[in-house]
Scaffold this active site. Structure first.
Site, PDB file in Angstrom:
ATOM      1  N   HIS A   1       0.866  -1.178   0.000  1.00  0.00           N
ATOM      2  CA  HIS A   1       0.000   0.000   0.000  1.00  0.00           C
ATOM      3  C   HIS A   1       0.902   1.227   0.000  1.00  0.00           C
ATOM      4  CE1 HIS A   1      -3.714  -2.280   1.021  1.00  0.00           C
ATOM      5  NE2 HIS A   1      -2.853  -3.086   1.614  1.00  0.00           N
TER       6      HIS A   1
ATOM      7  N   GLY B   1      -2.765  -2.376  10.045  1.00  0.00           N
ATOM      8  CA  GLY B   1      -1.720  -2.366   9.022  1.00  0.00           C
ATOM      9  C   GLY B   1      -0.349  -2.157   9.626  1.00  0.00           C
TER      10      GLY B   1
ATOM     11  N   ASP C   1       2.244  -6.997   2.424  1.00  0.00           N
ATOM     12  CA  ASP C   1       1.071  -6.218   2.834  1.00  0.00           C
ATOM     13  C   ASP C   1       1.531  -4.942   3.560  1.00  0.00           C
ATOM     14  OD1 ASP C   1      -1.505  -5.378   3.167  1.00  0.00           O
ATOM     15  OD2 ASP C   1      -2.090  -6.929   4.585  1.00  0.00           O
TER      16      ASP C   1
HETATM   17  O1  DOR Z   1      -4.090  -4.437   7.823  1.00  0.00           O
HETATM   18  C1  DOR Z   1      -4.480  -4.036   6.733  1.00  0.00           C
HETATM   19  N1  DOR Z   1      -4.172  -2.817   6.277  1.00  0.00           N
HETATM   20  N2  DOR Z   1      -5.252  -4.840   5.986  1.00  0.00           N
HETATM   21  C2  DOR Z   1      -5.855  -4.412   4.869  1.00  0.00           C
HETATM   22  O2  DOR Z   1      -6.535  -5.172   4.253  1.00  0.00           O
HETATM   23  C3  DOR Z   1      -5.679  -3.020   4.411  1.00  0.00           C
HETATM   24  C4  DOR Z   1      -4.427  -2.448   4.946  1.00  0.00           C
HETATM   25  C5  DOR Z   1      -4.345  -0.967   4.785  1.00  0.00           C
HETATM   26  O3  DOR Z   1      -4.619  -0.482   3.691  1.00  0.00           O
HETATM   27  O4  DOR Z   1      -3.960  -0.294   5.730  1.00  0.00           O
END
Ligand code: DOR
Length: 347
Positions: free
Chosen positions: A20, A262, A247
């Site tokens: 991200h 996240g 991730d």
């Molecule tokens: O922990 C997460 N953070 N899981 C997700 O699916 C999205 C991500 C985020 O965009 O911060």
């Protein structure tokens, strides 16, 4: 496959299929410049971004904002994912998949599951026609909250049936539950076009390690039990799980305090996995390099017709302590702060 000399080892550069970077829309959390610099420091040669952006990449016009920023600021190849639905809502209308296809590696509503089976089937049929995968965040909260594994594996079970019916390449994001590993193993045996990734934190931690209420352990899906951790490792070893993707999900310190899920991961993935799994004899270095470099490179080649290559030099003999204040990413949330690790990228 790897060349070793003195303290250093030359490894194939990694590809992360799930990061991200927060532009456009959330530059205060991460920019393409800071995220891609973190990726370089982590030994990566290309990354795939998720579509939870503002605007969501749901049309060529909206995607173009991200493409323009990538052109200006990316320090390495950054390949976007288009959203499955308009607004990346997990429901409603499908996105303008055809016009985005030449610029994206596939389609995902990462962060939200697509819980309407008919909508997901239509998305798979369109993606298949375009030669692109559906990259799925499996989460259906009608089966329980995210802490209940059924919210993941029940959504996965339905999607595997749809993938079998449509012939669409279906790539499962951040697998965290043992039942999901078994479903993917069986689907592969049955000839379904499915591939899967898991993330470093699910491989080296289990719920007993989690400090309740500490945002450094808060992500979605959550860290599950020891049996899940073991199943993920087994899945990685027998090829059920193809890739390790970070991730990488940066947030500000305040957003973390407010409960945003996240973690950041690009600068810690290899050192943590090498130290905890390879040095301790759980995985071979070949397993790790396959999951971080060869397999994701191969998938990206299949999905984009682009070939990513290059090697990265690592010092794997000199220990150091992970310090989030030294990260290039703007996010600092990690459960690995203070860990002594081996694996310093000499990029
Ligand atoms: O922990 C997460 N953070 N899981 C997700 O699916 C999205 C991500 C985020 O965009 O911060």
């Amino acid at each position: 496959m790897q060349h070793q000399r003195n303290n250093t080892i030359l490894l194939p550069g990694f590809v992360d299929l799930h990061v991200h970077f927060r532009e456009p829309g959330f530059s205060y959390k991460e920019t393409i410049a800071t995220g891609s610099t973190a990726a370089l420091r982590g030994g990566y040669i290309a990354v795939v971004t998720m579509p939870n952006l503002k605007p969501a990449p749901d049309s060529l016009l909206n995607l173009q904002q991200q493409l323009d920023l990538i052109k200006l600021h990316a320090q390495l190849p950054v390949i976007p994912t288009g959203s499955i639905t308009m607004g990346q809502l997990g429901a409603g209308e499908l996105s303008c998949m055809e016009e985005m296809a030449p610029h994206v590696c596939g389609f995902s509503d990462d962060g939200v599951g697509v819980n309407d089976a008919a909508l997901m089937k239509e998305a798979m049929l369109r993606a298949k026609k375009l030669g692109k995968p559906i990259i799925a965040h499996c989460e259906d909260l009608s089966f329980g909250d995210a802490h209940n594994s059924a919210s993941e594996y029940k959504a996965l079970e339905r999607d595997l049936q749809l993938a079998a019916q449509t012939g669409c390449h279906y790539h499962v994001c951040h697998v965290s539950a043992k039942e999901s590993v078994e479903l993917i193993r069986q689907a592969k045996k049955d000839g379904v076009a499915v591939t899967a990734e898991t993330a470093p934190h699910y491989l080296v931690l289990c719920d007993a390690d989690v400090l309740p209420g500490d945002g450094n352990y808060k992500m979605n899906p959550p860290i599950r039990g020891k049996a899940d951790q073991t199943a993920l490792l087994e899945g990685l070893i027998d090829g059920t799980i193809d890739c390790i993707a970070t991730d990488h999900a940066p947030h500000t310190a305040q957003d973390k305090l407010n409960g945003c899920p996240g973690l950041v991961g690009l600068e810690t993935a290899f050192p943590v996995l090498y130290t905890k799994l390879v040095r301790e004899g759980v995985l071979t270095l070949d397993h790790l390099v396959n999951a971080m470099a060869h397999n994701p490179r191969e998938l990206l080649k299949r999905w984009t017709s682009r070939v990513f290559g290059g090697s990265v030099l690592w010092d794997i003999q000199t220990p150091y302590v992970i310090d989030p204040n030294s990260f290039a990413t703007m996010g600092h949330a990690t459960p690995f702060a203070g860990w002594e690790v081996f694996g310093q990228c000499l990029n």
